[in-house]
Design an enzyme around this catalytic site. Structure first.
Site, short mmCIF file in Angstrom:
data_model
loop_
_atom_site.label_atom_id
_atom_site.label_comp_id
_atom_site.label_asym_id
_atom_site.label_seq_id
_atom_site.Cartn_x
_atom_site.Cartn_y
_atom_site.Cartn_z
N GLY A 1 34.47 38.33 -6.14
CA GLY A 1 33.52 38.99 -5.24
C GLY A 1 32.57 38.01 -4.58
O GLY A 1 31.48 38.37 -4.16
N ALA A 2 32.99 36.75 -4.50
CA ALA A 2 32.12 35.71 -3.95
C ALA A 2 32.58 35.25 -2.58
O ALA A 2 31.94 34.41 -1.96
CB ALA A 2 32.07 34.52 -4.90
N GLY A 3 33.71 35.78 -2.10
CA GLY A 3 34.24 35.33 -0.81
C GLY A 3 34.99 34.02 -0.92
O GLY A 3 35.11 33.27 0.05
N SER B 1 38.22 33.78 -2.26
CA SER B 1 39.67 34.04 -2.32
C SER B 1 40.24 34.02 -3.73
O SER B 1 41.33 33.48 -3.98
CB SER B 1 40.46 33.04 -1.46
N ASP C 1 43.48 32.95 3.83
CA ASP C 1 43.21 32.67 2.41
C ASP C 1 44.46 32.20 1.69
O ASP C 1 44.42 31.25 0.89
CB ASP C 1 42.68 33.93 1.71
C1 GLA Z 1 38.89 37.65 4.16
C2 GLA Z 1 40.33 37.85 4.59
C3 GLA Z 1 40.76 36.76 5.56
C4 GLA Z 1 39.78 36.63 6.73
C5 GLA Z 1 38.33 36.57 6.21
C6 GLA Z 1 37.31 36.61 7.33
O1 GLA Z 1 38.73 36.49 3.42
O2 GLA Z 1 41.18 37.82 3.47
O3 GLA Z 1 42.06 37.02 6.02
O4 GLA Z 1 39.97 37.65 7.66
O5 GLA Z 1 38.06 37.62 5.31
O6 GLA Z 1 37.35 35.43 8.06
#
Ligand code: GLA
Length: 344
Positions: A108-110, A112, A157
């Site tokens: 949940g931190a962005g 991946s 990602d």
């Molecule tokens: C998430 C999605 C990616 C991308 C980003 C926003 O990480 O998995 O595919 O769209 O958001 O840049």
């Protein structure tokens, strides 16, 4: 067909990623610039000769023992199970599997974490003899996320974690997935700080923003929203026009950022990061006040640039900092925001 996998253990380790710039454009025809980070996930897999998968982890709660063809259950193990179901369709494996996941990637931190688990599972079961490339696995992982998990994400990602090397940026053209790995200059420090605010992609907001982008492209009559003319947004309603403004401007910024990275122009790159954040806040509407303040303070204290990273709605910021001021900068930022944690 006999399984190419016997009862020996197969393992794979995959890093997480931070996106330096190029946000919300990986399904709009843009170039993105993620960088792999050291925190990683390791997946150990062994065939169990039953018709169930048994999946456990030291970090995630609730081991799963579930029939090999069962649908997703909104459980963390879905990321593993989606990959195992894909691998069985390819006849890379046949029976159920015992899987153990060790992860140092914050959820949940962005960063991946979900893409990393899927790709690590696929890498562990990829048959050594088959000519299945890391790019092939990234496409498979995206498909698993889109169909089995139900998140309509782009390809950034999966490519970043499948191909990335910690400390190296991946300049990825998401139209054809051609890419180049770029070394980070020695005089740049990339700091990734978790705000302490959690977010989840599967809560519907990602899909909503994505649909808005696709609808804007449809109404404008362009295949890729990145290609739209910013002077021709008059026919769109306010929300769609804002999303389009972000995507068009972010597409240009990320291309400029690749040029700035090659030229080792830290000031220019940092400026583009700040513009990216402002656009994500005002036009894409994916930031939150706590992160806006964190970004503003990071810049106020001397970072060349800072921005929210990943899909947004919480999670991490990424900042570009002169190594000469790093220690003092971090100390002062932490004094203003005691809950932040440094990931990289
Ligand atoms: C998430 C999605 C990616 C991308 C980003 C926003 O990480 O998995 O595919 O769209 O958001 O840049």
């Amino acid at each position: 067909m006999t399984s190419p996998q016997n009862a020996i253990m197969h393992s794979a380790t995959v890093p997480c990623r931070v996106n330096l710039i190029g946000e919300w454009i990986d399904f709009n025809g843009g170039t993105v610039l993620p960088m792999a980070l050291a925190p990683s996930v390791t997946v150990d897999i062994q065939a169990n000769q039953t018709t169930s998968d048994r999946i456990s982890s030291a970090q995630f709660e609730g081991a799963q023992h579930v029939a090999i063809d069962a649908p997703a259950t909104h459980h963390w193990a879905d990321y593993v199970r989606g990959a195992l179901q894909y691998a069985r369709k390819q006849a890379w494996i046949s029976t159920g599997q015992d899987v153990h996941v060790e992860s140092a990637i914050p959820v949940g931190a962005g960063l991946s974490s979900s893409a990393a688990i899927i790709v690590a599972t696929l890498k562990a079961v990829r048959p050594p003899s088959a000519s299945v490339t890391d790019t092939d696995l990234a496409f498979a992982a995206k498909d698993i996320e889109n169909t089995f998990i139900g998140v309509p994400c782009g390809i950034m990602d999966q490519m970043a974690v499948a191909l990335g090397k910690p400390g190296t940026a991946l300049a990825l053209d998401t139209r054809d997935c051609s890419y180049e790995l770029l070394d980070m200059p020695a005089s740049w420090t990339i700091v990734v700080a978790h705000s302490g605010l959690q977010r989840a992609l599967s809560d519907g907001r990602y899909r909503m923003r994505r649909d808005e982008c696709l609808e804007a492209a449809r109404q404008i009559g362009t295949e890729f929203l990145c290609d739209a003319n910013p002077d021709k947004l008059g026919g769109l309603d306010q929300a769609l026009a804002s999303r389009a403004r972000h995507v068009i401007s972010e597409g240009k910024r990320s291309q400029e950022a690749v040029v700035a990275l090659r030229a080792e122009d830290r000031a220019r790159f940092g400026h583009l990061m700040i513009e990216s954040h402002n656009s994500l806040r005002d036009d894409m509407d994916v930031s939150v006040p706590g992160i806006d303040q964190l970004v503003a303070d990071a810049v106020d204290l001397g970072a060349n640039g800072a921005r929210i990273t990943g899909a947004g709605f919480g999670g991490c910021i990424v900042a570009l900092v002169d190594p000469a001021i790093l220690e003092e900068w971090w100390r002062d930022l932490k004094a203003r925001h005691p809950k932040i944690a440094r990931i990289a």
